[in-house]
Design a protein around this motif. Structure first.
Motif, PDB file in Angstrom:
ATOM      1  N   GLY A  57       0.803  -1.220   0.000  1.00  0.00           N
ATOM      2  CA  GLY A  57       0.000   0.000   0.000  1.00  0.00           C
ATOM      3  C   GLY A  57       0.830   1.261   0.000  1.00  0.00           C
ATOM      4  O   GLY A  57       0.402   2.294   0.506  1.00  0.00           O
ATOM      5  N   LEU A 133      -9.936 -15.418   9.850  1.00  0.00           N
ATOM      6  CA  LEU A 133     -10.006 -13.972   9.682  1.00  0.00           C
ATOM      7  C   LEU A 133      -9.373 -13.551   8.370  1.00  0.00           C
ATOM      8  O   LEU A 133      -9.930 -12.737   7.624  1.00  0.00           O
ATOM      9  CB  LEU A 133      -9.266 -13.342  10.861  1.00  0.00           C
ATOM     10  CG  LEU A 133      -9.659 -11.967  11.342  1.00  0.00           C
ATOM     11  CD1 LEU A 133     -11.155 -11.792  11.392  1.00  0.00           C
ATOM     12  CD2 LEU A 133      -9.064 -11.771  12.729  1.00  0.00           C
ATOM     13  N   ASN A 134      -8.224 -14.118   8.074  1.00  0.00           N
ATOM     14  CA  ASN A 134      -7.548 -13.772   6.829  1.00  0.00           C
ATOM     15  C   ASN A 134      -8.385 -14.164   5.618  1.00  0.00           C
ATOM     16  O   ASN A 134      -8.475 -13.403   4.645  1.00  0.00           O
ATOM     17  CB  ASN A 134      -6.177 -14.440   6.763  1.00  0.00           C
ATOM     18  CG  ASN A 134      -5.125 -13.660   7.523  1.00  0.00           C
ATOM     19  OD1 ASN A 134      -5.280 -12.456   7.754  1.00  0.00           O
ATOM     20  ND2 ASN A 134      -4.059 -14.326   7.916  1.00  0.00           N
ATOM     21  N   ALA A 136     -11.668 -14.434   5.554  1.00  0.00           N
ATOM     22  CA  ALA A 136     -12.824 -13.529   5.498  1.00  0.00           C
ATOM     23  C   ALA A 136     -12.411 -12.163   4.965  1.00  0.00           C
ATOM     24  O   ALA A 136     -13.133 -11.536   4.185  1.00  0.00           O
ATOM     25  CB  ALA A 136     -13.448 -13.397   6.887  1.00  0.00           C
ATOM     26  N   MET A 137     -11.235 -11.695   5.395  1.00  0.00           N
ATOM     27  CA  MET A 137     -10.775 -10.386   4.929  1.00  0.00           C
ATOM     28  C   MET A 137     -10.482 -10.404   3.428  1.00  0.00           C
ATOM     29  O   MET A 137     -10.748  -9.431   2.734  1.00  0.00           O
ATOM     30  CB  MET A 137      -9.518  -9.967   5.689  1.00  0.00           C
ATOM     31  CG  MET A 137      -9.820  -9.403   7.071  1.00  0.00           C
ATOM     32  SD  MET A 137      -8.293  -9.045   7.959  1.00  0.00           S
ATOM     33  CE  MET A 137      -8.806  -7.672   8.985  1.00  0.00           C
ATOM     34  N   SER A 138      -9.951 -11.515   2.950  1.00  0.00           N
ATOM     35  CA  SER A 138      -9.665 -11.551   1.513  1.00  0.00           C
ATOM     36  C   SER A 138     -10.951 -11.601   0.708  1.00  0.00           C
ATOM     37  O   SER A 138     -10.994 -11.137  -0.432  1.00  0.00           O
ATOM     38  CB  SER A 138      -8.774 -12.745   1.178  1.00  0.00           C
ATOM     39  OG  SER A 138      -9.475 -13.942   1.348  1.00  0.00           O
ATOM     40  N   LYS A 139     -12.019 -12.120   1.317  1.00  0.00           N
ATOM     41  CA  LYS A 139     -13.305 -12.114   0.628  1.00  0.00           C
ATOM     42  C   LYS A 139     -13.891 -10.718   0.548  1.00  0.00           C
ATOM     43  O   LYS A 139     -14.489 -10.339  -0.451  1.00  0.00           O
ATOM     44  CB  LYS A 139     -14.288 -13.051   1.351  1.00  0.00           C
ATOM     45  CG  LYS A 139     -14.073 -14.515   1.030  1.00  0.00           C
ATOM     46  CD  LYS A 139     -15.042 -15.389   1.824  1.00  0.00           C
ATOM     47  CE  LYS A 139     -14.582 -16.838   1.818  1.00  0.00           C
ATOM     48  NZ  LYS A 139     -15.177 -17.611   2.928  1.00  0.00           N
ATOM     49  N   SER A 140     -13.738  -9.938   1.617  1.00  0.00           N
ATOM     50  CA  SER A 140     -14.263  -8.571   1.578  1.00  0.00           C
ATOM     51  C   SER A 140     -13.167  -7.616   1.135  1.00  0.00           C
ATOM     52  O   SER A 140     -12.642  -6.828   1.902  1.00  0.00           O
ATOM     53  CB  SER A 140     -14.820  -8.162   2.933  1.00  0.00           C
ATOM     54  OG  SER A 140     -13.887  -8.412   3.936  1.00  0.00           O
ATOM     55  N   LEU A 142     -13.318  -5.184  -0.473  1.00  0.00           N
ATOM     56  CA  LEU A 142     -13.831  -3.811  -0.342  1.00  0.00           C
ATOM     57  C   LEU A 142     -13.076  -2.950   0.671  1.00  0.00           C
ATOM     58  O   LEU A 142     -12.746  -1.795   0.423  1.00  0.00           O
ATOM     59  CB  LEU A 142     -15.310  -3.934   0.047  1.00  0.00           C
ATOM     60  CG  LEU A 142     -15.998  -2.843   0.850  1.00  0.00           C
ATOM     61  CD1 LEU A 142     -16.487  -1.726  -0.047  1.00  0.00           C
ATOM     62  CD2 LEU A 142     -17.182  -3.421   1.629  1.00  0.00           C
ATOM     63  N   CYS A 143     -12.779  -3.528   1.841  1.00  0.00           N
ATOM     64  CA  CYS A 143     -12.277  -2.688   2.923  1.00  0.00           C
ATOM     65  C   CYS A 143     -10.827  -2.937   3.279  1.00  0.00           C
ATOM     66  O   CYS A 143     -10.164  -2.063   3.804  1.00  0.00           O
ATOM     67  CB  CYS A 143     -13.131  -2.863   4.174  1.00  0.00           C
ATOM     68  SG  CYS A 143     -12.854  -4.427   5.013  1.00  0.00           S
ATOM     69  N   CYS A 144     -10.325  -4.114   2.988  1.00  0.00           N
ATOM     70  CA  CYS A 144      -9.022  -4.486   3.536  1.00  0.00           C
ATOM     71  C   CYS A 144      -7.903  -4.463   2.513  1.00  0.00           C
ATOM     72  O   CYS A 144      -6.843  -5.047   2.724  1.00  0.00           O
ATOM     73  CB  CYS A 144      -9.098  -5.866   4.172  1.00  0.00           C
ATOM     74  SG  CYS A 144     -10.309  -5.944   5.478  1.00  0.00           S
ATOM     75  N   SER A 145      -8.149  -3.807   1.385  1.00  0.00           N
ATOM     76  CA  SER A 145      -7.090  -3.695   0.404  1.00  0.00           C
ATOM     77  C   SER A 145      -6.565  -2.263   0.428  1.00  0.00           C
ATOM     78  O   SER A 145      -7.079  -1.406   1.126  1.00  0.00           O
ATOM     79  CB  SER A 145      -7.620  -4.052  -0.973  1.00  0.00           C
ATOM     80  OG  SER A 145      -8.681  -3.194  -1.307  1.00  0.00           O
ATOM     81  N   THR A 146      -5.525  -2.073  -0.336  1.00  0.00           N
ATOM     82  CA  THR A 146      -4.849  -0.783  -0.335  1.00  0.00           C
ATOM     83  C   THR A 146      -5.800   0.366  -0.646  1.00  0.00           C
ATOM     84  O   THR A 146      -6.606   0.268  -1.564  1.00  0.00           O
ATOM     85  CB  THR A 146      -3.674  -0.831  -1.325  1.00  0.00           C
ATOM     86  OG1 THR A 146      -3.314   0.489  -1.660  1.00  0.00           O
ATOM     87  CG2 THR A 146      -4.055  -1.540  -2.609  1.00  0.00           C
ATOM     88  N   PRO A 147      -5.720   1.445   0.142  1.00  0.00           N
ATOM     89  CA  PRO A 147      -6.631   2.580  -0.015  1.00  0.00           C
ATOM     90  C   PRO A 147      -6.519   3.189  -1.409  1.00  0.00           C
ATOM     91  O   PRO A 147      -5.468   3.130  -2.039  1.00  0.00           O
ATOM     92  CB  PRO A 147      -6.158   3.573   1.043  1.00  0.00           C
ATOM     93  CG  PRO A 147      -5.319   2.790   1.984  1.00  0.00           C
ATOM     94  CD  PRO A 147      -4.745   1.673   1.209  1.00  0.00           C
TER      95      PRO A 147
ATOM     96  N   ASN B  21      -8.662   3.162   5.293  1.00  0.00           N
ATOM     97  CA  ASN B  21      -9.861   3.448   4.510  1.00  0.00           C
ATOM     98  C   ASN B  21     -10.944   4.132   5.335  1.00  0.00           C
ATOM     99  O   ASN B  21     -12.003   4.462   4.810  1.00  0.00           O
ATOM    100  CB  ASN B  21     -10.410   2.137   3.928  1.00  0.00           C
ATOM    101  CG  ASN B  21      -9.643   1.676   2.715  1.00  0.00           C
ATOM    102  OD1 ASN B  21      -9.279   2.484   1.870  1.00  0.00           O
ATOM    103  ND2 ASN B  21      -9.375   0.380   2.618  1.00  0.00           N
ATOM    104  N   GLU B 113     -18.814  -6.465   8.172  1.00  0.00           N
ATOM    105  CA  GLU B 113     -18.860  -7.028   6.824  1.00  0.00           C
ATOM    106  C   GLU B 113     -17.908  -8.218   6.705  1.00  0.00           C
ATOM    107  O   GLU B 113     -18.238  -9.242   6.102  1.00  0.00           O
ATOM    108  CB  GLU B 113     -18.503  -5.931   5.815  1.00  0.00           C
ATOM    109  CG  GLU B 113     -19.018  -6.176   4.400  1.00  0.00           C
ATOM    110  CD  GLU B 113     -18.055  -7.017   3.585  1.00  0.00           C
ATOM    111  OE1 GLU B 113     -18.539  -7.831   2.786  1.00  0.00           O
ATOM    112  OE2 GLU B 113     -16.831  -6.858   3.748  1.00  0.00           O
TER     113      GLU B 113
END
Lengths: 149, 149
Positions: A57, A133-134, A136-140, A142-147, B21, B113
């Motif tokens: 990021g 958790l990892n 689930a985060m990779s599925k969403s 939307l929020c957990c990737s680079t801004p 974010n 989410e």
DNA sequence: CGATTTATTTGCAAAATGCAAGTATTAGAG
DNA sequence: CTCTAATACTTGCATTTTGCAAATAAATCG
């Protein structure tokens, strides 16, 4: 219902301190950012500059200069990609590999010390939870990737 | 045995992106560092400058200037401590409280989410695991507290 | 009271950051 | 095939962030 963010905030802050406490190897002190870069280059297979910058990021221009520093410190090597001459592929030098490995071992030793305060069942549960958790985060994404900004 | 550090590294990186974010509230954009400061002031009860700086592991001189910025932005208030006139006590202004609350809600919404990709049992297990982890980390103060250097 | 410690701020110099613009190379349209 | 657009990376600034050394101010301790 408890504040979930609070739990995450404190945990990640503490893990950040752990990481910061593992930023030297055999007289070679590096910054936390540099430690993250070495880690990511080691993790990926011959990544391009772009790939590592995006994974972390970091702005590509800032990252370009950080790589220059690490090359000057003889920790990172930059090789032209034969398939695409615009691209440079990153790898660790012998010394860089040594530093990354030493840091990794130190981090894992600290983590082992943390887990020594739990029983085996708790430890396995916690590790499985982080994997969950990892995922689930990779599925969403939307929020957990680079801004964006 | 898998690499435990890898799991933590990826998780905390992703949570870092999530935090990044969530750095604006009603047209007010702040930096990640500033977001952490607002969070910590909100969490503690009338903390001193020193206390927040130490909690976040920031150099006190850098922190002093960061507080000056936040005061200029009208997000933080600095009041002299009546019991010790060397000390300044920090609190959020109405606007600062609004920004901190909005960010907190946004973070929690993102976390919800993420958890929506799990069933209730997994979710409870993960949350309990993070609590366990925080307790274990606080026991091993050796590695997870603010770096010495 | 005088010396030491503690909380905070400022001086400065170094490092990190990011946008705009540049170079070099590849890909794609016609 | 050629010309244009896109991609990968670097450099020029100008701004911001950082942290050590030193200053100030107030409390504490002998």
């Amino acid at each position: 219902m408890e504040n979930v963010r609070e739990l995450f905030q404190i945990m990640t802050r503490r893990f950040g301190f752990l990481n910061k406490n593992c930023c030297s190897a055999g007289g070679c002190d590096i910054s936390l950012v540099q430690s993250h870069i070495l880690y990511e280059i080691d993790r990926q297979h011959q990544p391009s500059i772009q790939q590592v910058a995006e994974a972390l990021g970091t702005d590509i221009t800032t990252f370009s200069r950080q790589i220059q520093s690490l090359i000057k410190m003889n920790l990172v090597k930059k090789s032209p990609d034969p398939n695409d001459r615009r691209v440079f592929v990153l790898s660790l030098t012998t010394e860089g590999k040594y530093v990354a490995t030493t840091i990794d071992q130190q981090c894992n030793a600290y983590l082992a010390e943390i887990f020594s305060h739990m029983n085996d069942f708790e430890k396995e549960t916690v590790i499985r939870s982080i994997k969950l958790l990892n995922e689930a985060m990779s599925k969403s994404s939307l929020c957990c990737s680079t801004p964006i900004g």
